[in-house]
Design a protein around this motif. Sequence first.
Motif, PDB file in Angstrom:
ATOM      1  N   ALA A  35       0.870  -1.159  -0.067  1.00 40.51           N
ATOM      2  CA  ALA A  35      -0.136  -0.090   0.082  1.00 40.51           C
ATOM      3  C   ALA A  35       0.645   1.421  -0.187  1.00 40.51           C
ATOM      4  N   GLY A  36       2.229   1.047   0.096  1.00 41.34           N
ATOM      5  CA  GLY A  36       3.027   2.220  -0.104  1.00 41.34           C
ATOM      6  C   GLY A  36       3.579   2.873   1.084  1.00 41.34           C
ATOM      7  N   HIS A  37       3.340   2.007   2.365  1.00 41.97           N
ATOM      8  CA  HIS A  37       3.703   2.404   3.690  1.00 41.97           C
ATOM      9  C   HIS A  37       5.494   2.383   3.738  1.00 41.97           C
ATOM     10  N   ARG A  38       6.128   3.228   4.385  1.00 41.53           N
ATOM     11  CA  ARG A  38       7.661   3.531   4.521  1.00 41.53           C
ATOM     12  C   ARG A  38       7.934   3.609   6.012  1.00 41.53           C
ATOM     13  N   HIS A  39       6.887   3.681   6.780  1.00 39.71           N
ATOM     14  CA  HIS A  39       7.048   3.845   8.291  1.00 39.71           C
ATOM     15  C   HIS A  39       6.294   2.965   8.957  1.00 39.71           C
ATOM     16  N   ILE A  40       6.513   1.715   9.052  1.00 38.77           N
ATOM     17  CA  ILE A  40       5.935   0.641   9.553  1.00 38.77           C
ATOM     18  C   ILE A  40       6.486   0.149  11.158  1.00 38.77           C
ATOM     19  N   CYS A  41       5.705   0.259  12.061  1.00 37.40           N
ATOM     20  CA  CYS A  41       6.035  -0.110  13.507  1.00 37.40           C
ATOM     21  C   CYS A  41       5.877  -1.623  13.369  1.00 37.40           C
ATOM     22  N   VAL A  42       6.899  -2.493  13.818  1.00 38.46           N
ATOM     23  CA  VAL A  42       6.700  -3.846  14.217  1.00 38.46           C
ATOM     24  C   VAL A  42       6.490  -3.866  15.606  1.00 38.46           C
ATOM     25  N   LEU A  43       5.618  -4.665  16.032  1.00 35.79           N
ATOM     26  CA  LEU A  43       4.899  -4.913  17.443  1.00 35.79           C
ATOM     27  C   LEU A  43       5.145  -6.185  17.656  1.00 35.79           C
ATOM     28  N   THR A  44       6.012  -6.511  18.739  1.00 34.46           N
ATOM     29  CA  THR A  44       6.376  -7.719  19.084  1.00 34.46           C
ATOM     30  C   THR A  44       6.412  -8.171  20.440  1.00 34.46           C
ATOM     31  N   TYR A  45       6.437  -9.297  20.626  1.00 34.44           N
ATOM     32  CA  TYR A  45       6.883  -9.863  21.964  1.00 34.44           C
ATOM     33  C   TYR A  45       8.586  -9.834  22.017  1.00 34.44           C
ATOM     34  N   PRO A  46       9.283  -9.879  23.175  1.00 33.20           N
ATOM     35  CA  PRO A  46      10.656 -10.191  23.091  1.00 33.20           C
ATOM     36  C   PRO A  46      10.795 -11.845  22.645  1.00 33.20           C
ATOM     37  N   PRO A  47      11.886 -11.875  21.845  1.00 37.54           N
ATOM     38  CA  PRO A  47      12.082 -13.362  21.666  1.00 37.54           C
ATOM     39  C   PRO A  47      12.439 -14.198  22.415  1.00 37.54           C
ATOM     40  N   ARG A  48      11.754 -15.409  22.806  1.00 39.77           N
ATOM     41  CA  ARG A  48      11.894 -16.010  24.192  1.00 39.77           C
ATOM     42  C   ARG A  48      11.849 -17.853  23.657  1.00 39.77           C
ATOM     43  N   ASP A  49      13.131 -18.277  23.584  1.00 41.11           N
ATOM     44  CA  ASP A  49      13.050 -19.910  23.219  1.00 41.11           C
ATOM     45  C   ASP A  49      12.339 -20.299  22.280  1.00 41.11           C
ATOM     46  N   THR A  50      12.219 -19.504  21.134  1.00 46.36           N
ATOM     47  CA  THR A  50      11.628 -19.942  20.095  1.00 46.36           C
ATOM     48  C   THR A  50      12.145 -19.304  18.828  1.00 46.36           C
ATOM     49  N   SER A  51      12.101 -19.712  17.511  1.00 47.32           N
ATOM     50  CA  SER A  51      12.511 -18.943  16.392  1.00 47.32           C
ATOM     51  C   SER A  51      11.471 -17.967  15.813  1.00 47.32           C
ATOM     52  N   THR A  52       9.998 -18.469  16.258  1.00 51.05           N
ATOM     53  CA  THR A  52       8.956 -17.835  15.537  1.00 51.05           C
ATOM     54  C   THR A  52       9.106 -16.376  15.578  1.00 51.05           C
ATOM     55  N   HIS A 111       5.879   8.806  17.692  1.00 49.06           N
ATOM     56  CA  HIS A 111       6.497   8.595  16.372  1.00 49.06           C
ATOM     57  C   HIS A 111       5.178   8.636  15.489  1.00 49.06           C
ATOM     58  N   PRO A 112       4.552   9.921  15.424  1.00 46.49           N
ATOM     59  CA  PRO A 112       3.426  10.398  14.372  1.00 46.49           C
ATOM     60  C   PRO A 112       3.735   9.890  12.955  1.00 46.49           C
ATOM     61  N   HIS A 113       4.829   9.565  12.453  1.00 49.22           N
ATOM     62  CA  HIS A 113       5.281   9.339  11.069  1.00 49.22           C
ATOM     63  C   HIS A 113       4.892   7.819  10.860  1.00 49.22           C
ATOM     64  N   VAL A 114       4.576   7.066  11.809  1.00 49.03           N
ATOM     65  CA  VAL A 114       4.091   5.654  11.719  1.00 49.03           C
ATOM     66  C   VAL A 114       2.667   5.706  10.911  1.00 49.03           C
ATOM     67  N   THR A 115       2.766   4.902   9.935  1.00 45.47           N
ATOM     68  CA  THR A 115       1.327   5.048   8.908  1.00 45.47           C
ATOM     69  C   THR A 115       0.814   3.550   9.192  1.00 45.47           C
ATOM     70  N   ALA A 116       1.769   2.381   9.636  1.00 45.69           N
ATOM     71  CA  ALA A 116       1.173   1.002   9.581  1.00 45.69           C
ATOM     72  C   ALA A 116       1.738   0.423  10.942  1.00 45.69           C
ATOM     73  N   ILE A 117       1.174  -0.651  11.091  1.00 49.81           N
ATOM     74  CA  ILE A 117       1.510  -1.702  12.163  1.00 49.81           C
ATOM     75  C   ILE A 117       1.666  -3.042  11.831  1.00 49.81           C
ATOM     76  N   TYR A 118       2.687  -3.466  11.906  1.00 52.18           N
ATOM     77  CA  TYR A 118       2.750  -4.842  11.582  1.00 52.18           C
ATOM     78  C   TYR A 118       2.989  -5.789  13.127  1.00 52.18           C
ATOM     79  N   ALA A 119       2.032  -6.537  13.508  1.00 52.94           N
ATOM     80  CA  ALA A 119       2.113  -7.298  14.868  1.00 52.94           C
ATOM     81  C   ALA A 119       2.447  -8.744  14.450  1.00 52.94           C
ATOM     82  N   THR A 120       3.291  -9.171  15.251  1.00 55.34           N
ATOM     83  CA  THR A 120       3.875 -10.541  15.060  1.00 55.34           C
ATOM     84  C   THR A 120       3.082 -11.751  15.522  1.00 55.34           C
ATOM     85  N   ASN A 121       2.031 -11.217  16.122  1.00 48.55           N
ATOM     86  CA  ASN A 121       0.894 -12.395  16.490  1.00 48.55           C
ATOM     87  C   ASN A 121      -0.412 -11.590  17.002  1.00 48.55           C
TER      88      ASN A 121
END
Length: 189
Positions: free
Chosen positions: A1-18, A72-82
Motif C-alpha cells: 500500500a506504499g507504507h514506508r514507516h511501519i512499526c513492528v509490534l512484537t514480544y521479546p524473543p523467547r526460546d523459539t525462532s517464531t 512516532h507520528p510518522h508511523v502509518t502502519a503496524i505489523y503485529a507478529t501475533n
Amino acid sequence: AGHRHICVLTYPPRDTSTIEDRIRGYVQALTDANVPVDYSLHYVVEYQEGETTAWEPAPEIVEAFVQFLRAHPHVTAIYATNAFVGLVGYRAVQRLGLRLPEDLSLVSIDPLEAIPLSLPAVTCGVQQGEAIGRTAVTLLQELMAGEPPRSVQLPVLLRRAGSVGPPAARGEALSALDSGRVDAAPAGA
C-alpha cells in the motif's frame, strides 16, 4: 500500500525462532521493496504472565504503546507478529481515536478473532494449521526412521480484511484529537 514507516509490534524473543523469523521476514520484505529499515520503529511489548485479563492486554500495556505511537507520528502502519500484540495495536488505535485503515493500517500474523473477544477482522497472515500438523507428523516419522532432522517452512496465507489502506497523514489526525477538534471514535467504527 506504499507504507514506508511501519512499526513492528512484537514480544521479546523467547526460546523459539517464531518471533525472530517473523522479524527477519519483515526486514526482508522492506529490503526487497527498497524501503529502509528503521529499527527505532520496533516496539517490544513487555509483559509478564498474568498481566492480562480475560484475553485483554492490561491497560498499562496499551497505554505504553499509545505513548510510543504519539512519539512516532510518522508511523502509518503496524505489523503485529501475533494476534495478542495485534490486539495491543488495535486497542491503541482505538484509544487514540484513529480509524482503520483511514488513519493507520494494521496487519497481524494470526487473526485477531482467534482471541475469544468480539473483534473486527483485520488483514492478517493465516497459518495453515492442518498442513502444520501433517508436516509435524511426517518430520517425527522421519526422525523415528533414523533420518536426520530437517526444517520446513510453510507459507502463510494473506487474508485481506480492510484494515490496510494507503499511508495517511496520521500526525494531523493526532493533532486534531489533542486539540479537541475531533471526538475520539473506536477503530473500525
